[in-house]
Design a protein around this motif. Sequence first.
Motif, PDB file in Angstrom:
ATOM      1  N   UNK A 128       0.827  -1.207   0.000  1.00  0.00           N
ATOM      2  CA  UNK A 128       0.000   0.000   0.000  1.00  0.00           C
ATOM      3  C   UNK A 128       0.863   1.259   0.000  1.00  0.00           C
ATOM      4  N   UNK A 129       2.160   1.078  -0.111  1.00  0.00           N
ATOM      5  CA  UNK A 129       3.110   2.195  -0.235  1.00  0.00           C
ATOM      6  C   UNK A 129       4.135   1.808  -1.287  1.00  0.00           C
ATOM      7  N   UNK A 130       3.646   1.310  -2.410  1.00  0.00           N
ATOM      8  CA  UNK A 130       4.496   0.625  -3.379  1.00  0.00           C
ATOM      9  C   UNK A 130       5.622   1.496  -3.911  1.00  0.00           C
ATOM     10  N   UNK A 131       5.318   2.694  -4.359  1.00  0.00           N
ATOM     11  CA  UNK A 131       6.335   3.500  -5.040  1.00  0.00           C
ATOM     12  C   UNK A 131       7.508   3.824  -4.118  1.00  0.00           C
ATOM     13  N   UNK A 132       7.208   4.206  -2.875  1.00  0.00           N
ATOM     14  CA  UNK A 132       8.285   4.528  -1.941  1.00  0.00           C
ATOM     15  C   UNK A 132       9.079   3.282  -1.545  1.00  0.00           C
ATOM     16  N   UNK A 133       8.380   2.176  -1.319  1.00  0.00           N
ATOM     17  CA  UNK A 133       9.061   0.924  -0.984  1.00  0.00           C
ATOM     18  C   UNK A 133       9.942   0.474  -2.142  1.00  0.00           C
ATOM     19  N   UNK A 134       9.417   0.558  -3.347  1.00  0.00           N
ATOM     20  CA  UNK A 134      10.194   0.181  -4.533  1.00  0.00           C
ATOM     21  C   UNK A 134      11.486   0.988  -4.618  1.00  0.00           C
ATOM     22  N   UNK A 135      11.379   2.312  -4.501  1.00  0.00           N
ATOM     23  CA  UNK A 135      12.580   3.138  -4.631  1.00  0.00           C
ATOM     24  C   UNK A 135      13.587   2.813  -3.528  1.00  0.00           C
ATOM     25  N   UNK A 136      13.098   2.627  -2.307  1.00  0.00           N
ATOM     26  CA  UNK A 136      14.004   2.323  -1.195  1.00  0.00           C
ATOM     27  C   UNK A 136      14.710   0.989  -1.400  1.00  0.00           C
ATOM     28  N   UNK A 137      13.983  -0.021  -1.846  1.00  0.00           N
ATOM     29  CA  UNK A 137      14.592  -1.343  -2.010  1.00  0.00           C
ATOM     30  C   UNK A 137      15.529  -1.398  -3.215  1.00  0.00           C
TER      31      UNK A 137
END
Length: 405
Positions: free
Chosen positions: A208-217
């Motif tokens: 539910x926070x895909x974009x931020x999680x994607x960039x961080x990972x």
Amino acid sequence: MTAPLAVATTAPLKAPLSLTETPSLVGLSRPEIGERLAGIGIEPKQIRMRTAQIWNWIYARGVTDFNDMLNVSKDLRATLAANFTLKRPEIVTEQISQDGTRKWLLRFPARGAGRPVEIETVYIPEIGRGTLCVSSQVGCTLTCSFCHTGTQKMVRNLTAEEIVGQILVARDRLGDFPDKTTPVGAAVPSEGRLVSNIVMMGMGEPLYNFDNVKQALLIASDGEGLSLSKRRITLSTSGVVPMIPRTGEEIGSMLAISLHAVRDDLRDMLVPLNKKYPIAELLDACRNYPGLSNARRITFEYVMLKDVNDTAADARELVRLLRGIPAKINLIPFNPWPGVNYQCSDWETIEAFSDIVNRAGYASPIRTPRGRDILAACGQLKSESERMRVRERLALEAMVTNDED
């Protein structure tokens, strides 16, 4: 030697004096850093080189002060320091369990018309690895009935900066950057990197926070930065089915599914998201997960609740449901928290359940509870941050407006 339990005093949350913060370079992609450098007048032909230098200093060397970027000119260091920050989240408390598990309560500054917020991050040392359990949201929307985090209302998503910041704080505190020293008496792996694995299993639903999680990972797995193998990064979801294919395609991490039940009626109660994405639909998404193979198995998490989901019949049905999916099943003894009505299954029951799954050909380890004495175990994380009431938000905006006038 077991590290002593240490608890720091929690400081009160304060409303910000200003809504403007010095922008951070942490958590930005390379193109975004390039844009920031262009914005402060760096010549276009130098941007790629300067971006690479800054990236290396932030993530490979762990610097927190632009003055430590020794291959950057003194004038440019001063310009960077005047325009940007590399600040870490504030550590409000650090607790150390009797088993060496560490839990940090981290505070992030206000964003917009909000107030500062707090989340929890947990480090679990083992003989061959050190696992960092990272949060993706302040609070959670999912209200899973056995999960302490689910009792905290959703406040907001964490930014990529705030997610990456948790990793940087852990590496700072453990001495896991070059030229840094591991604290005396710290429980850490016997060799190799101290933070070797990341699991997105902290507070919140990562998908539910895909974009931020994607960039961080993607920053975490970047070979010229934090350089963690994607096979050592696991994203855990309660089953946001539409986002599962994108996780495999765009992040490429290992996948874990918080399953916890083999019948829809029970999972509806334990994991209410199941009402939207029932078990059959969730498992279809798992069967089609990009990159799925015997070498890249999906982990299914199954919390053991006494007289709820722990019968031999449940174990056999679990095996039937997962047939054809390369999988590992983590059995998690329930970790109690204040006010909960569930109990952990008896140890004999957990072992019998595990035996059935193992005989069917699936690895079924029983997860050793870690950090229970500091409420750092699976399902126990929670902070006191709450959503700001409308009246408080309007009052804060008026205060800031008056200050700026």
